[in-house]
Enzyme design. Structure first.
Site, mmCIF file in Angstrom:
data_model
loop_
_atom_site.group_PDB
_atom_site.id
_atom_site.type_symbol
_atom_site.label_atom_id
_atom_site.label_comp_id
_atom_site.label_asym_id
_atom_site.label_seq_id
_atom_site.Cartn_x
_atom_site.Cartn_y
_atom_site.Cartn_z
ATOM 1 N N TYR A 82 0.694 -1.170 -0.564
ATOM 2 C CA TYR A 82 0.016 0.293 -0.091
ATOM 3 C C TYR A 82 0.375 1.027 0.071
ATOM 4 O O TYR A 82 -0.061 2.639 0.019
ATOM 5 C CB TYR A 82 -0.585 0.134 0.945
ATOM 6 N N ASP A 134 -3.837 -18.201 3.500
ATOM 7 C CA ASP A 134 -5.259 -19.274 2.365
ATOM 8 C C ASP A 134 -6.012 -20.024 3.509
ATOM 9 O O ASP A 134 -6.830 -20.438 3.747
ATOM 10 C CB ASP A 134 -4.756 -20.298 1.300
ATOM 11 N N ASP A 192 -12.404 -8.359 5.885
ATOM 12 C CA ASP A 192 -13.641 -8.228 5.377
ATOM 13 C C ASP A 192 -14.646 -9.980 5.282
ATOM 14 O O ASP A 192 -15.872 -9.934 5.303
ATOM 15 C CB ASP A 192 -13.425 -8.322 3.707
#
Ligand code: ATP
Length: 344
Positions: A132, A216, A244
């Site tokens: 980011y 994962d 999320d």
């Protein structure tokens, strides 16, 4: 006396923050609240996004910033949102993105047979590094030979401080498990730094079980057995995705809250959802995420009891179906605010 900068922002941001402010005024009338006119309207009016004098006042005079949402179809570049949100995140060095995954009402989760005792996790997402930072570039753009590169940054300082924050949080609350998640099997350089740093910091907390999962596997485990987790610490991108997923486990984006924190400095609190232009002005936005966010902010300001009262009131509203239409209720944003105040 704590000082809070209120930035309602765009779309439903202003609608839900209005309810959060009513709750704050009711529970903590001694707080000094000051509203700031920033967002798409202001940008379209005079081009201002985050003026320097406002930034300096936030940094020097305030304890917290309470933000609604930013994003407006009239500003397709989203420049105002980037300046305000990313600007404060980086310039105030808000290195902790703290996002609870906490189920308050069993009926709201997408997981069957899981209740509030099974889903109660705090995620520490690193908030200033990783993918980011904007480092990278393109070469031969628009040609068949185009090359694009996004640079993933991990620093010892950055990783260590978020890992320390996660362990400190667990230790303060008497929690017994911290899980670090990365992708060090594929990302060997940044992953190696995360692994070594995590092991070193964990050694200082012998009473806390320190575990590791590749991201994962974490995604699968969060759905299969969320009760395994108390505190999760991870990098910026993985934290974004995992939280999320967590929002859905706890009942949807209308219930997800977050803090962008630098302990001891002014920090920014915002509901996770966006400005939702599709429902703006209809009076049906769910204010519970914004209200839970206000609770997190009060805890940060040294008022954990007020946070607990807010959580209890929100739980009461959920159980009594005093909610907006997206949660299956019939109440307006304002009426949910009224119901919360009645419970408080
Ligand atoms: P952004 O790109 O800024 O995230 P957004 O508002 O379109 O913008 P989300 O916040 O992910 O994106 O929301 C997606 C949809 O979920 C919204 O368009 C809206 O229909 C619904 N939604 C989001 N927040 C709420 C809320 N607080 N109450 C009711 N519905 C919501």
């Amino acid at each position: 006396m704590s000082r809070i900068a209120i930035v309602p922002g765009d779309g439903i941001g202003a609608e839900v923050i209005a309810e959060g402010v009513r709750v704050l005024q009711h529970l903590a009338p001694d707080l000094a609240l000051e509203h700031f006119d920033l967002g798409a309207d202001r940008y379209l009016r005079d081009g201002a996004t985050l003026p320097d004098d406002v930034f300096v006042r936030w940094r020097d005079e305030f304890d917290a910033i309470y933000l609604g949402a930013l994003g407006d179809p009239r500003v397709p570049s989203n420049v105002h949102a980037k300046d305000i949100l990313l600007g404060s995140r980086f310039r105030l060095d808000l290195f902790i993105n703290q996002r609870p995954i906490k189920l308050l009402d069993a009926r709201r989760s997408v997981l069957k047979d899981k209740g509030p005792q099974d889903i109660d996790i705090m995620v520490f997402r690193e908030n200033t590094e990783d993918l980011y930072t904007g480092m990278g570039g393109t070469f031969k753009e628009g040609t068949p030979d185009e090359v694009a590169q996004e640079v993933c940054i991990a620093t010892r300082k950055g990783v260590e401080r978020i890992v320390r924050a996660a362990f400190a949080y667990a230790a303060e609350r008497g929690l017994s498990r911290v899980c670090m998640s990365d992708k060090s099997n594929a990302m060997r350089h940044t992953g190696g730094l995360w692994q070594r740093t995590f092991r070193e910091v964990a050694a200082e907390y012998p009473g806390i079980e320190a575990s590791h999962l590749y991201v994962d596997v974490l995604a699968m485990e969060l759905v299969r057995a969320p009760e395994r987790f108390q505190v999760i610490v991870t990098s910026n991108l993985f934290g974004d995705i995992i939280t999320d997923l967590g929002a859905i486990l706890q009942g949807g984006i209308g219930l997800a809250c977050s803090g962008n924190i630098h302990p001891g400095r002014v920090s920014l609190f915002e509901p996770v959802h966006g400005s939702a232009p599709d429902i703006t002005g209809k009076g049906i936005a769910n204010p519970l995420a914004a209200v839970l966010t206000a609770g997190m902010m009060l805890e940060f300001l040294g008022r954990p009891d007020d946070h607990a009262r807010i959580q209890a009131a929100v739980r009461g509203c959920l159980l009594a179906d005093e909610v907006t239409p997206e949660l299956g209720g019939t109440l307006s944003t304002r009426a949910v605010g009224d119901a919360l105040l009645a419970r408080l």
